[in-house]
Design a protein around this motif. Structure first.
Motif, PDB file in Angstrom:
ATOM      1  N   SER A  22       0.825  -1.207   0.000  1.00 22.09           N
ATOM      2  CA  SER A  22       0.000   0.000   0.000  1.00 22.09           C
ATOM      3  C   SER A  22       0.863   1.263   0.000  1.00 22.09           C
ATOM      4  O   SER A  22       0.578   2.222  -0.731  1.00 22.09           O
ATOM      5  N   ALA A  23       1.925   1.262   0.793  1.00 22.41           N
ATOM      6  CA  ALA A  23       2.825   2.421   0.830  1.00 22.41           C
ATOM      7  C   ALA A  23       3.515   2.617  -0.512  1.00 22.41           C
ATOM      8  O   ALA A  23       3.663   3.747  -0.992  1.00 22.41           O
ATOM      9  N   ALA A  24       3.926   1.525  -1.143  1.00 21.30           N
ATOM     10  CA  ALA A  24       4.581   1.622  -2.450  1.00 21.30           C
ATOM     11  C   ALA A  24       3.624   2.161  -3.507  1.00 21.30           C
ATOM     12  O   ALA A  24       4.017   2.955  -4.360  1.00 21.30           O
ATOM     13  N   ARG A  25       2.366   1.748  -3.457  1.00 20.31           N
ATOM     14  CA  ARG A  25       1.380   2.239  -4.424  1.00 20.31           C
ATOM     15  C   ARG A  25       1.148   3.740  -4.263  1.00 20.31           C
ATOM     16  O   ARG A  25       0.947   4.458  -5.242  1.00 20.31           O
ATOM     17  N   HIS A  26       1.168   4.222  -3.023  1.00 18.80           N
ATOM     18  CA  HIS A  26       0.937   5.645  -2.787  1.00 18.80           C
ATOM     19  C   HIS A  26       2.168   6.491  -3.099  1.00 18.80           C
ATOM     20  O   HIS A  26       2.042   7.656  -3.454  1.00 18.80           O
ATOM     21  N   LEU A  27       3.350   5.923  -2.965  1.00 16.01           N
ATOM     22  CA  LEU A  27       4.577   6.689  -3.186  1.00 16.01           C
ATOM     23  C   LEU A  27       5.131   6.570  -4.604  1.00 16.01           C
ATOM     24  O   LEU A  27       6.027   7.334  -4.974  1.00 16.01           O
ATOM     25  N   LEU A  28       4.633   5.625  -5.399  1.00 19.35           N
ATOM     26  CA  LEU A  28       5.181   5.406  -6.736  1.00 19.35           C
ATOM     27  C   LEU A  28       5.103   6.639  -7.642  1.00 19.35           C
ATOM     28  O   LEU A  28       6.106   6.982  -8.281  1.00 19.35           O
ATOM     29  N   PRO A  29       3.977   7.352  -7.740  1.00 18.40           N
ATOM     30  CA  PRO A  29       3.950   8.533  -8.609  1.00 18.40           C
ATOM     31  C   PRO A  29       4.974   9.595  -8.207  1.00 18.40           C
ATOM     32  O   PRO A  29       5.655  10.170  -9.061  1.00 18.40           O
ATOM     33  N   SER A  30       5.108   9.835  -6.921  1.00 19.84           N
ATOM     34  CA  SER A  30       6.081  10.833  -6.459  1.00 19.84           C
ATOM     35  C   SER A  30       7.504  10.354  -6.692  1.00 19.84           C
ATOM     36  O   SER A  30       8.382  11.153  -7.049  1.00 19.84           O
ATOM     37  N   PHE A  31       7.747   9.077  -6.510  1.00 22.89           N
ATOM     38  CA  PHE A  31       9.083   8.522  -6.738  1.00 22.89           C
ATOM     39  C   PHE A  31       9.473   8.638  -8.213  1.00 22.89           C
ATOM     40  O   PHE A  31      10.609   9.004  -8.536  1.00 22.89           O
ATOM     41  N   ILE A  32       8.537   8.354  -9.113  1.00 20.38           N
ATOM     42  CA  ILE A  32       8.810   8.484 -10.540  1.00 20.38           C
ATOM     43  C   ILE A  32       9.083   9.941 -10.900  1.00 20.38           C
ATOM     44  O   ILE A  32       9.975  10.240 -11.701  1.00 20.38           O
ATOM     45  N   ALA A  33       8.344  10.867 -10.286  1.00 17.84           N
ATOM     46  CA  ALA A  33       8.564  12.292 -10.552  1.00 17.84           C
ATOM     47  C   ALA A  33       9.941  12.730 -10.051  1.00 17.84           C
ATOM     48  O   ALA A  33      10.631  13.503 -10.717  1.00 17.84           O
ATOM     49  N   VAL A  34      10.354  12.247  -8.887  1.00 19.95           N
ATOM     50  CA  VAL A  34      11.690  12.580  -8.372  1.00 19.95           C
ATOM     51  C   VAL A  34      12.767  12.035  -9.299  1.00 19.95           C
ATOM     52  O   VAL A  34      13.764  12.717  -9.591  1.00 19.95           O
ATOM     53  N   LEU A  35      12.588  10.808  -9.784  1.00 21.35           N
ATOM     54  CA  LEU A  35      13.547  10.250 -10.740  1.00 21.35           C
ATOM     55  C   LEU A  35      13.606  11.070 -12.019  1.00 21.35           C
ATOM     56  O   LEU A  35      14.689  11.291 -12.575  1.00 21.35           O
ATOM     57  N   ALA A  36      12.463  11.545 -12.491  1.00 20.57           N
ATOM     58  CA  ALA A  36      12.446  12.380 -13.695  1.00 20.57           C
ATOM     59  C   ALA A  36      13.183  13.690 -13.455  1.00 20.57           C
ATOM     60  O   ALA A  36      13.930  14.155 -14.323  1.00 20.57           O
ATOM     61  N   ILE A  37      13.007  14.289 -12.281  1.00 17.28           N
ATOM     62  CA  ILE A  37      13.716  15.532 -11.959  1.00 17.28           C
ATOM     63  C   ILE A  37      15.219  15.293 -11.942  1.00 17.28           C
ATOM     64  O   ILE A  37      15.996  16.077 -12.502  1.00 17.28           O
ATOM     65  N   ILE A  38      15.637  14.209 -11.325  1.00  9.05           N
ATOM     66  CA  ILE A  38      17.068  13.918 -11.224  1.00  9.05           C
ATOM     67  C   ILE A  38      17.661  13.634 -12.597  1.00  9.05           C
ATOM     68  O   ILE A  38      18.721  14.158 -12.955  1.00  9.05           O
ATOM     69  N   VAL A  39      16.994  12.804 -13.399  1.00  4.98           N
ATOM     70  CA  VAL A  39      17.533  12.435 -14.714  1.00  4.98           C
ATOM     71  C   VAL A  39      17.579  13.643 -15.644  1.00  4.98           C
ATOM     72  O   VAL A  39      18.566  13.859 -16.354  1.00  4.98           O
ATOM     73  N   LEU A  40      16.527  14.456 -15.646  1.00  2.00           N
ATOM     74  CA  LEU A  40      16.494  15.597 -16.554  1.00  2.00           C
ATOM     75  C   LEU A  40      17.379  16.750 -16.087  1.00  2.00           C
ATOM     76  O   LEU A  40      17.706  17.630 -16.877  1.00  2.00           O
ATOM     77  N   SER A  41      17.753  16.767 -14.817  1.00  2.00           N
ATOM     78  CA  SER A  41      18.634  17.820 -14.310  1.00  2.00           C
ATOM     79  C   SER A  41      20.099  17.414 -14.323  1.00  2.00           C
ATOM     80  O   SER A  41      20.975  18.267 -14.199  1.00  2.00           O
ATOM     81  N   ALA A  42      20.370  16.139 -14.446  1.00  2.00           N
ATOM     82  CA  ALA A  42      21.752  15.662 -14.436  1.00  2.00           C
ATOM     83  C   ALA A  42      22.438  16.011 -15.759  1.00  2.00           C
ATOM     84  O   ALA A  42      21.800  16.040 -16.809  1.00  2.00           O
ATOM     85  N   PRO A  43      23.738  16.282 -15.710  1.00  2.00           N
ATOM     86  CA  PRO A  43      24.468  16.608 -16.945  1.00  2.00           C
ATOM     87  C   PRO A  43      24.794  15.350 -17.750  1.00  2.00           C
ATOM     88  O   PRO A  43      25.940  14.908 -17.828  1.00  2.00           O
ATOM     89  N   LEU A  44      23.789  14.768 -18.363  1.00  2.00           N
ATOM     90  CA  LEU A  44      23.961  13.544 -19.137  1.00  2.00           C
ATOM     91  C   LEU A  44      24.173  13.813 -20.617  1.00  2.00           C
ATOM     92  O   LEU A  44      24.386  12.877 -21.383  1.00  2.00           O
ATOM     93  N   GLY A  45      24.099  15.057 -21.019  1.00  2.00           N
ATOM     94  CA  GLY A  45      24.271  15.388 -22.422  1.00  2.00           C
ATOM     95  C   GLY A  45      23.012  15.213 -23.252  1.00  2.00           C
ATOM     96  O   GLY A  45      23.081  15.190 -24.474  1.00  2.00           O
ATOM     97  N   LEU A  46      21.873  15.072 -22.600  1.00  2.00           N
ATOM     98  CA  LEU A  46      20.610  14.964 -23.337  1.00  2.00           C
ATOM     99  C   LEU A  46      20.240  16.350 -23.864  1.00  2.00           C
ATOM    100  O   LEU A  46      20.156  17.303 -23.095  1.00  2.00           O
ATOM    101  N   PRO A  47      20.024  16.491 -25.165  1.00  2.00           N
ATOM    102  CA  PRO A  47      19.696  17.819 -25.694  1.00  2.00           C
ATOM    103  C   PRO A  47      18.304  18.273 -25.251  1.00  2.00           C
ATOM    104  O   PRO A  47      17.319  17.554 -25.394  1.00  2.00           O
ATOM    105  N   GLY A  48      18.233  19.463 -24.690  1.00  2.00           N
ATOM    106  CA  GLY A  48      16.961  20.041 -24.277  1.00  2.00           C
ATOM    107  C   GLY A  48      16.371  19.451 -23.017  1.00  2.00           C
ATOM    108  O   GLY A  48      15.183  19.636 -22.761  1.00  2.00           O
TER     109      GLY A  48
END
Length: 126
Positions: A22-48
Motif C-alpha cells: 500500500s505504501a509503495a502504491r501511494h509513493l510510486l507517482p512521487s518517486f517516478i517524478a523525483v527520478l524524472a527531476i534527477i535524470v532531466l537535471s543531471a548533466p547527461l548530455g541529453l539535448p533540451g
C-alpha cells in the motif's frame, strides 16, 4: 451494566507485506517524478533536457492528480516543486506554486474530466 459481547468477526490486521504494498502504491507517482527531476537535471548530455523538465512535471502532476489523487497529494506536489527549484536553481517556490496550481485545477475539475475521452482530457490539458 450489560455484559460485554464478544465480536466473532473482527477486522483482520494487514500483514507487513500488505502495508508495504500500500505504501509503495501511494509513493510510486512521487518517486517516478523525483527520478524524472534527477535524470532531466543531471548533466547527461541529453539535448533540451532542462527545457523538458517543467512540462514533464506539469503533465505528471496533472495526470496523477486527475486519475490517482491518493498517489499525488498536495504535500507531495509541494515537496516536488521545492525539490525542482533546488535542483534547477530557480527562485524557491515558483515551481511549487505552479505545480500546486495545476494540482488544484486537476483536483477541482476531476469528476468532470474523468467522464471525457482520454485524448480529449489531454486536449483540455494542452
Amino acid at each position: 451494566m450489560p455484559p460485554m459481547q464478544w465480536d466473532p468477526s473482527p477486522e483482520p490486521q494487514d500483514t507487513l507485506g500488505q502495508r508495504l504494498d500500500s505504501a509503495a502504491r501511494h509513493l510510486l507517482p512521487s518517486f517516478i517524478a523525483v527520478l524524472a527531476i534527477i535524470v532531466l537535471s543531471a548533466p547527461l548530455g541529453l539535448p533540451g533536457a532542462a527545457e523538458l523538465l517543467p512540462p514533464i512535471m506539469i503533465g505528471s502532476v496533472f495526470f496523477w492528480s486527475l486519475w490517482r489523487p491518493s498517489g499525488m497529494p498536495a504535500l507531495n506536489v509541494f515537496i516536488l516543486g521545492i525539490f525542482m527549484d533546488l535542483i534547477g536553481f530557480t527562485p524557491l517556490g515558483v515551481s511549487a506554486f505552479i505545480l500546486l496550481l495545476v494540482h488544484g485545477l486537476a483536483s477541482y475539475t476531476r469528476f468532470g474530466l474523468m467522464r471525457l475521452n482520454f485524448l480529449l482530457v489531454w486536449g483540455v490539458f494542452g
